[in-house]
Structure formats: C-alpha cells, structure tokens
Design a protein around this motif. Sequence first.
Motif, PDB file in Angstrom:
ATOM      1  N   HIS A  72      -5.624  -5.253   8.814  1.00  0.00           N
ATOM      2  CA  HIS A  72      -6.482  -4.694   8.066  1.00  0.00           C
ATOM      3  C   HIS A  72      -7.748  -5.226   8.293  1.00  0.00           C
ATOM      4  CE1 HIS A  72      -3.693  -1.687   5.688  1.00  0.00           C
ATOM      5  NE2 HIS A  72      -2.963  -2.737   6.428  1.00  0.00           N
TER       6      HIS A  72
ATOM      7  N   ARG B  62     -14.031   2.066  12.515  1.00  0.00           N
ATOM      8  CA  ARG B  62     -12.771   2.611  13.227  1.00  0.00           C
ATOM      9  C   ARG B  62     -12.987   2.276  14.637  1.00  0.00           C
ATOM     10  NH1 ARG B  62      -9.152   5.583  10.880  1.00  0.00           N
ATOM     11  NH2 ARG B  62      -8.717   6.559  12.642  1.00  0.00           N
TER      12      ARG B  62
ATOM     13  N   ALA C 273      -9.285   1.219  15.566  1.00  0.00           N
ATOM     14  CA  ALA C 273      -8.269   2.066  14.580  1.00  0.00           C
ATOM     15  C   ALA C 273      -7.292   2.958  15.155  1.00  0.00           C
ATOM     16  CB  ALA C 273      -9.074   2.854  13.502  1.00  0.00           C
TER      17      ALA C 273
ATOM     18  N   GLN D 128      -6.051  -1.250  10.788  1.00  0.00           N
ATOM     19  CA  GLN D 128      -6.331  -0.039   9.740  1.00  0.00           C
ATOM     20  C   GLN D 128      -7.587  -0.352   9.112  1.00  0.00           C
ATOM     21  OE1 GLN D 128      -2.728   0.849   7.576  1.00  0.00           O
ATOM     22  NE2 GLN D 128      -1.359  -0.467   8.913  1.00  0.00           N
ATOM     23  N   ILE D 129      -8.468   0.660   8.986  1.00  0.00           N
ATOM     24  CA  ILE D 129      -9.572   0.554   8.045  1.00  0.00           C
ATOM     25  C   ILE D 129      -9.492   1.520   6.906  1.00  0.00           C
ATOM     26  CG2 ILE D 129     -11.864   1.133   8.293  1.00  0.00           C
ATOM     27  CD1 ILE D 129     -11.271  -0.935  10.006  1.00  0.00           C
TER      28      ILE D 129
END
Length: 633
Positions: free
Chosen positions: A330, A522, A527, A533-534
């Motif tokens: 993340h 992203r 992403a 993951q954004i």
Amino acid sequence: MSGKITLRRAVLAAASAVSLLALSVPARATDDPKVDPKYLWDLSDYYRTPADWDAARLKVKAALPGLAKYKGTLAKGPAATLAALEAIYAVYHDLERVGTYASVIASTDARDAQAQERQGLGDDLQGEVAAATAWLSPEIQALGAAKVDGYLKAEPKLAKFGFALHDALRLKAHTLGAEAEGVLAALSPALGGSGTTYNLLSNADIDWPTITLPASSKEGGKSVKLTQANYQKYREDPDRAVRKAVFDAFWTKFGQYANTMGSTLGTTVQNGVIQSKLRHYPTAVAASLSNNDIPEGVYRTLVAEANKGLPTLHRYFKLRQRMLNLPDLHYYDIYPPLVSSDAKFPIEEGEKLVLAAVKPLGDEYQKAMADAFAHRWMHAYPQEGKQSGAYQTGVYGLHPVVFLNYQDNYNSVSTLAHEWGHGMHTTFANRSQPYELAGYSLFMAEIASTANEFLLSDYMLANAKTKQEKLLYLGNELETIRGTFFRQTMFAEFELAVHDAVEKGEPMSGKRMTEIYLGLLRKYHGADQGVMQIDPVYAAEWAFIPHFYRPFYVYQYATSISASAYFTEKIRDGGAAARDTYLSVLKAGGSDYPVTVLRKAGLDMASPAPYQALVRRMDEVITEMERLLDQKD
C-alpha cells in the motif's frame, strides 16, 4: 537557494532566496532548553536585532526615490549605464539581505506573529523595489544589441553586467512596456501571496488530529498529535498498523481542506497562465523555463523518460515488498526503511561522515565544509511551530545558513549532506563570481546537494562491514532516487496537467486536482499492474506539497539528480580532472545559462542520456540488493 540575477527578475530572486521546502521562521534559543545552542543558528552577521533589520529595510525604501534619476539615462552612454546599474544592484543586494533574514526568521516558529509581519514587510518591499526598477529592462532593450555591445567594449567595468544585459535583450519579445512592467512588479507580493496563505494554513492554523498509536506498536497506547514533523516521523514506523493509522488521519485532515487548498493553488496557476499570455508565451511552462533559457524539451523529455523508466520503479517496489515481508503493498508502505536499524547518528557524527564522504571533491571543498560546521550556521532540530523539511539559503558576502529537522538517523545524515551541498555551491559561486554573476539558477540548484548524497552513499557502502549495512545504504540510495527522480517527476507531471487544463479553459478545483493526482499515483506506483494499492483518500497529498507554489520548480530535482549521478560517476573514474570539471560548474554561479554551463562540462540535459543513465544506476542497485538477499548468511 538563490536564483540567477537578471535585470528583469533580479529583485524577485533577491527577495525569494529561501527554498519553498520551508516557508516559515528561526527559533529563539529559549524555545527548547534541551537543544544545544550550537545547533541554533546565529544570525547576528545578518542583523544583530530586529531593529537593525528594520533600519536596513527603511534604508532600502529610502533609496528608491533616488533610483528614479537614472530612468532615461542609459542612452547617454556607457558611463551613465554603469552608474545606473551599480546603484540599482546595490539596492538589490540590500534587498536580498533584508528579504532573506525576514524569511529565515519566519521559518522556525509559524506562531510568531511579529516574525510573520516582518516577512510581510519584506514581501511588500520586494514589490516596491520591483516597481521602482521596472523601467530598466525596457530601456536596455531600446538600446539594441549593437549599442549594448559598444558600451561593453568601451567600458570594461560593465563586464560584470554583460550577461544580464544580453539576457534582457533576449527577453525583449516577452517584456512589456515600462508602465505595464511597473504595475506587474508592484502587484507581485499580492499575486504571490497564495504561498504564504498555504504556509500559515498548513503550519499554524490546521487543527492537527491526535491519534492513539495501535497497541501492536512499540509505543502502543500513546497519543500523538500529527503535526507535519510527527507525520514524517511515524510514516516510517515499522508497525504497519501505525503507518495506516497515520496516513488515514493525516490525509483525511488534508482532504478536509481540499477546497481551500484548491483555491490557493488555483490562484497560483491562474497567475502563471495569465502572465504567460501577457508576455506572449505559448504556455506557462514555456514562460517559466524561458527565464533561464531552458528548452521546453528538457522538461518534456524528463517526463517521457521517467515514464519509460516506470518498470524499474515498479521493480523496486516489488523488492520493497519482499524485504518488508508484506503480503501486498500500500502507499503507506513506501517510507519505512528497507533494513531495520537502531543505529544512531548524532549530528556531530553525521558531520564527520559527510566530511569524509566529500573527500573526492578535494581539500578546498572539505575545508569550506569543515569551516561551516565549526560555526553556528544551522538550525538543526525540530521544535514546536517549526516547519518540516529542510533548506539552505544565503546572501552574497555572508555565510550560508541551513535549516534542518535532524532526527539522529541515517536519513538525517543524508539530508545534512544534501543541504550542505547547497551550502558549498553557494560558497564556491560567491567566492568565484562577483555579486552580479554569483546567483545560480534553480535548474542548477540541486546538483551539488544530490551529488553529496551519492558521495555519502558510496562512502558508507565502501566502509560497510556487514551485509545488513550494505543493504541499509543501498536501500537508502534507492529511496533517494525514487524520491528525487520519480516522485519529483510525478509532481512535475501533475503541475503540467493542471496548467495544461487551465490553459485549455477547463474548470479546476481541489476536487479536480485530487482526481488528477490520484491518476498519477496509480500510474507511478503500478496500481493497474498489481504492484501497489492506492487508497483514494491519500490523493489529498497534492495539497501538502509547498513546492507547487513555485510553479515548475520541482522538475529540477529530477534533472539535477540525473546530472549529479553523471558527475559523481565521472569523479570516481576520472580523478582530479573530473573533480575540477565538476567544481567549475559550482564556481560558474550564474555567469551563463545553466544548460550551457552543463554542456561545457560535457553534459547535455536536453537528451535522454542522463535520465536513462540514472535509471540504469537504479537497476544496478536493485540487482546488487537482490544478489545480497539471495546470499546465504
């Protein structure tokens, strides 16, 4: 860091010498009795008291009516032109001192109302000086190139003004009449006020959230107020739950101000777009780059090459996931160090390491840095009300000063090296050039700083005794490249997208800025490729970046680190000759356009080569780290 002084923009550069990394104020020694006064800067060489500063401000103000007598005299000949320029540049120099002191005194305590008022007075004075000298460039341009060249030939004392005179002629097509230039100059403090508003909002007026650290962490149960300094501290926490809690609270708070921040930044963008049109530039980015004669292709080639290099960045993120032993990645996972280390680097030790690391740059460089460390020229440690980040600034004829938030870790040593790279650039330029030619451009400003970081990395790696130490320093270098090349280019692409949209007449708001920034987050972090993951709430980050209030500034971090990678590689391979070539770049100051200075040193920033070389270096570091990780202990 100060920009190149030119006739049309000298007053703006003089009053804007402090980097936007820290738009803020210096702390008094009584602010924190635990801080060694050695690391609270002494600005008495600038002014002994605020009263002395105010007297100097009033002196500049009183000198302005006297400059009017020079208006209309340049056509009388070289002697008259010399007299006018010397008088005007003397005022510029005094203004630089007044403006720098006010900005610096305003940077360590945003709660100090008197300091903020002084900074406002300094900004007002900038506008007054700009208005009082706005006739200068149009009058030089009216002389024409032939007459200017004749003046330079007839009066040797004009030589130090030669570059600025020719620069004014170059900008003739983009210079308005004397009256219009005077109006814009007088309005400059108001037109540039959005940055000050941002600073006060983000550093003094935001009611920062307080969170309770998760029980799983080392400080579980502790209540922490998420000021900017604490955000930067806890985003590196080894406990993932802490990082997520910090990101969620901090960016939610910034998101609450998206409308206001969108308005302040939007005003800055509109100002740039309108002025570019008034000055007959095709775009705001072209107008910004034109000031230092930077080809627009440099900016757009940088963005294109960074995008081509994204697979290498994504490769690094996968390595980060492996080293942190995470099931996924993340955005809040990008700051903790790849290698856990409890090693402490008190600032005294940090100074010794930096001095040892810059040995390849020669005795003169080492001695200048040692002298700086021996004086109270730094404000080193965090304090309540002090802005986050770091900067260096200075005034010709006086010593540079450095602002830090030192945390006794290796990242802080790297920042120390970085900021004193700026300090040495300022020192060498001031020693080698007259005032009129000493102020180096922003395009050059981050070369010496990031070169120092590379030299520190090389030194630490060469002296590492264990695999873990090597991984620590290699990982830090990867973060330097990620943060300075890819992250700053992402910022640059954001600025380009926002300005392009406004220039097309598209509506712009904080919400729209968040959407643009989310798309870039992203893309840069993979992403869609499943790399990271954004979470959308984190896209409020654009509102946090102070550099956006200095449009088209951040891209120069990325170009500079590419240049510094080139030069440090040459120094390792070429010895004294390569070192002297590099030092000649620092000593050049603002004596020529930055792209020309670098081209003379063998580096073409308009080509893809320097950016591709940096990406290759990043690939090599990743490969070495993977090799070390695959080794059996």
